[in-house]
Design a protein around this motif. Structure first.
Motif, mmCIF file in Angstrom:
data_model
loop_
_atom_site.group_PDB
_atom_site.id
_atom_site.type_symbol
_atom_site.label_atom_id
_atom_site.label_comp_id
_atom_site.label_asym_id
_atom_site.label_seq_id
_atom_site.Cartn_x
_atom_site.Cartn_y
_atom_site.Cartn_z
ATOM 1 N N ILE A 407 0.226 -1.397 -0.392
ATOM 2 C CA ILE A 407 0.160 0.173 -0.023
ATOM 3 C C ILE A 407 0.915 0.906 -0.272
ATOM 4 O O ILE A 407 1.250 1.442 0.795
ATOM 5 N N LYS A 408 1.252 1.710 -0.931
ATOM 6 C CA LYS A 408 2.124 2.815 -1.396
ATOM 7 C C LYS A 408 1.708 4.749 -0.994
ATOM 8 O O LYS A 408 0.541 4.643 -0.374
ATOM 9 N N PRO A 409 2.382 4.420 0.123
ATOM 10 C CA PRO A 409 2.225 6.107 1.248
ATOM 11 C C PRO A 409 0.772 7.191 0.246
ATOM 12 O O PRO A 409 0.332 7.379 0.625
ATOM 13 N N ILE A 410 1.205 6.654 -0.925
ATOM 14 C CA ILE A 410 0.710 8.203 -1.748
ATOM 15 C C ILE A 410 -0.771 7.623 -1.764
ATOM 16 O O ILE A 410 -1.298 8.476 -2.396
ATOM 17 N N GLU A 411 -0.818 6.108 -1.922
ATOM 18 C CA GLU A 411 -2.603 5.793 -2.129
ATOM 19 C C GLU A 411 -3.563 6.264 -0.386
ATOM 20 O O GLU A 411 -4.422 6.949 -1.404
ATOM 21 N N GLY A 416 -7.343 9.675 0.767
ATOM 22 C CA GLY A 416 -7.657 11.165 1.196
ATOM 23 C C GLY A 416 -8.124 12.314 1.526
ATOM 24 O O GLY A 416 -8.136 12.778 2.229
ATOM 25 N N TYR A 417 -7.372 13.219 -0.081
ATOM 26 C CA TYR A 417 -7.097 14.002 -0.029
ATOM 27 C C TYR A 417 -8.310 14.981 0.284
ATOM 28 O O TYR A 417 -8.142 16.069 0.520
ATOM 29 N N LYS A 418 -9.411 14.569 -0.909
ATOM 30 C CA LYS A 418 -10.697 15.008 -0.168
ATOM 31 C C LYS A 418 -11.047 15.096 0.913
ATOM 32 O O LYS A 418 -11.778 16.169 1.711
ATOM 33 N N HIS A 419 -11.581 14.037 1.786
ATOM 34 C CA HIS A 419 -11.369 14.164 3.297
ATOM 35 C C HIS A 419 -10.590 15.215 3.992
ATOM 36 O O HIS A 419 -10.984 16.027 4.834
ATOM 37 N N ILE A 420 -9.366 14.921 3.592
ATOM 38 C CA ILE A 420 -7.848 15.804 4.228
ATOM 39 C C ILE A 420 -8.943 17.647 3.882
ATOM 40 O O ILE A 420 -8.731 18.567 5.044
ATOM 41 N N ILE A 421 -9.423 17.767 2.625
ATOM 42 C CA ILE A 421 -9.361 19.413 2.278
ATOM 43 C C ILE A 421 -10.154 19.483 2.988
ATOM 44 O O ILE A 421 -10.969 21.252 3.363
#
Length: 481
Positions: A407-411, A416-421
């Protein structure tokens, strides 16, 4: 997600909901009735007893669950494994009980003897605990039903018998008895899953090496989850500091319980999938779990920081003001423990990378211990909290690095980037809206929660988040049917 996993999720979710609701109901009552000093005493004595339960368990829970999951289709093999591991545990527990009895009568604080004696049941609960067996078979219903009933009975007992600050021993008794009853209650149904087998003495000792691999990380975990409470008491000599720390940590653990439901259930299934070489399904399940984790943990962190100033006085009452900053610091445990828990249960443990995991956990424990020694004398409980989240951040980062091929860190960012935003936007929206409100704590808390939930999910819909849309579509489809 197949039917068996769905059933496990439902029953485990029911139990976890009960496990969440009970502390939510009892904590404000106990914090007021028993007071901060008594809560500190309970926290400290439990931390001491936890060292003994650690040695009684000797890593068998994780090791046993993994081994049962591997051979669950072979009834004779599973039965043989069960009795070998239980006899192994009876031996370690007998040694631990002997040492514990000697130390209670000679070394440990005499004014806390009654609590130490009651907590012998905590060690006995570990001795007879067979939850690992049912978890390995993925029979979570058996555990969930019995544990839910016992927890509800414990809840009733707390309100019925804990009435004044002198009833701390009763509270300790209820907790210890509940643990013991939970452990022995499932023995009645064991015969359904076991057949007669012959056990050799040699085979009993053969499991020490396997369980020891899981015991090492247990020691490491104990250092930064329990030793901090012992060190707060030893360094500050303050029951109150332990009380502030315990109550703040307890609130955050409610959020962690929700986050970790999936990890507990998936550990057995992932072990089975890796054992049978079904890597594509393992990867798919891991991504599903990561999506579920991601949509929860980021708003939890932001939300806890925002509502801490209102939650502490409402929930814990007067005298716990120092728990506010502790709660805000501890909020990051949701993110770090959630991440490391997902990687550990979905990859590190199932593929047998326990040696690597041990090294990471030992390094994290050393970081925690060193920071405790530096920070607690100056900052007391706040120092211990900072040390804990620093150690957990290190562990999560190292787990992510070691699991990068699966499971690559970028995954984590892709999913989750939308959840972070949405979580960051929600934080600032609520903060600037509510920072100058002149209302009582209940009204401010209500506004913060409603606004936070509304802004977060509205932004996810605007951003067309796949996870939220997937769950929403499934709900509407069921309603239409």
């Amino acid at each position: 997600m197949d039917k068996k996993i769905k059933v496990n999720v439902v029953f485990n979710l029911i139990y976890q909901i009960v496990a969440i609701i009970i502390p939510l109901v009892t904590t404000p009552y106990l914090s007021r009735v028993l007071g901060v000093d008594n809560m500190g005493i309970q926290s400290y004595t439990l931390s001491i007893v936890s060292y003994f339960t650690l040695f009684a368990a000797f890593g068998l829970n994780d090791y046993g669950q993994r081994e049962v999951a591997r051979f669950r289709n072979d009834e004779e093999k599973v039965s043989k494994l069960f009795w070998e591991l239980m006899l192994n545990r009876f031996l370690t527990s007998a040694i631990v009980l002997g040492v514990y009895g000697i130390l209670v009568s000679t070394v440990l604080e005499a004014n806390y003897t009654i609590y130490y004696l009651i907590m012998i049941m905590n060690i006995l609960a570990i001795t007879f605990d067979v939850a690992w067996f049912f978890q390995g078979l993925e029979h979570f219903k058996t555990l969930a039903v019995r544990n839910t009933i016992i927890k509800l009975l414990g809840l009733i007992a707390i309100f019925a018998f804990v009435k004044t600050e002198n009833d701390l021993w009763i509270y300790v008794l209820i907790n210890s008895l509940s643990l013991f009853l939970s452990a022995i209650s499932v023995w009645m149904v064991l015969k359904k899953y076991l057949v007669k087998v012959k056990i050799q003495l040699k085979s009993i000792f053969s499991h020490f090496k396997g369980s020891f691999v899981y015991f090492i990380p247990s020691i490491a975990i104990q250092i930064y989850t329990v030793l901090d409470k012992s060190m707060i008491q030893w360094i500050t000599n303050s029951n109150a500091q332990n009380g502030y720390y315990e109550q703040a940590e307890r609130i955050v653990k409610v959020s962690l319980t929700v986050i970790q439901v999936t990890n507990i259930i998936m550990r057995s299934r992932m072990s089975y999938l890796f054992e049978t070489g079904e890597l594509d399904e393992a990867k798919s399940l891991c991504n599903t779990s990561l999506s579920f984790l991601s949509i929860l943990m980021y708003p939890f962190v932001a939300g806890i920081i925002l509502v801490a100033p209102e939650v502490v006085p409402i929930y814990l009452g007067e005298g716990y003001e120092e728990s506010i900053i502790l709660l805000q610091i501890f909020s990051f445990l949701v993110l770090f423990i959630g991440t490391s828990g997902l990687i550990g249960s979905h990859y590190m443990t199932p593929v047998g990378k326990q040696g690597t995991s041990n090294i990471v956990l030992i390094c994290g424990s050393c970081i925690n211990l060193i920071l405790n020694l530096i920070l607690i004398p100056r900052y007391e409980a706040v120092g211990a909290a900072i040390a804990s989240i620093t150690a957990e951040f290190f562990i999560a980062a190292m787990y992510m690095f070691n699991a990068r091929k699966f499971i690559k860190p970028i995954e984590f960012l892709k999913i989750g980037y939308k959840h972070i935003i949405a979580a960051v936007a929600m934080f600032f929206a609520v903060y600037f809206t509510c920072k100058n409100l002149a209302m009582n704590d209940w009204l401010i808390l209500t506004i913060k929660v409603c606004e936070g939930v509304g802004v977060y999910f509205a932004l996810l819909f605007i951003l067309r988040d796949k996870t939220l849309l997937h769950f929403t579509n499934k709900i509407f489809a069921k309603i239409r049917r």
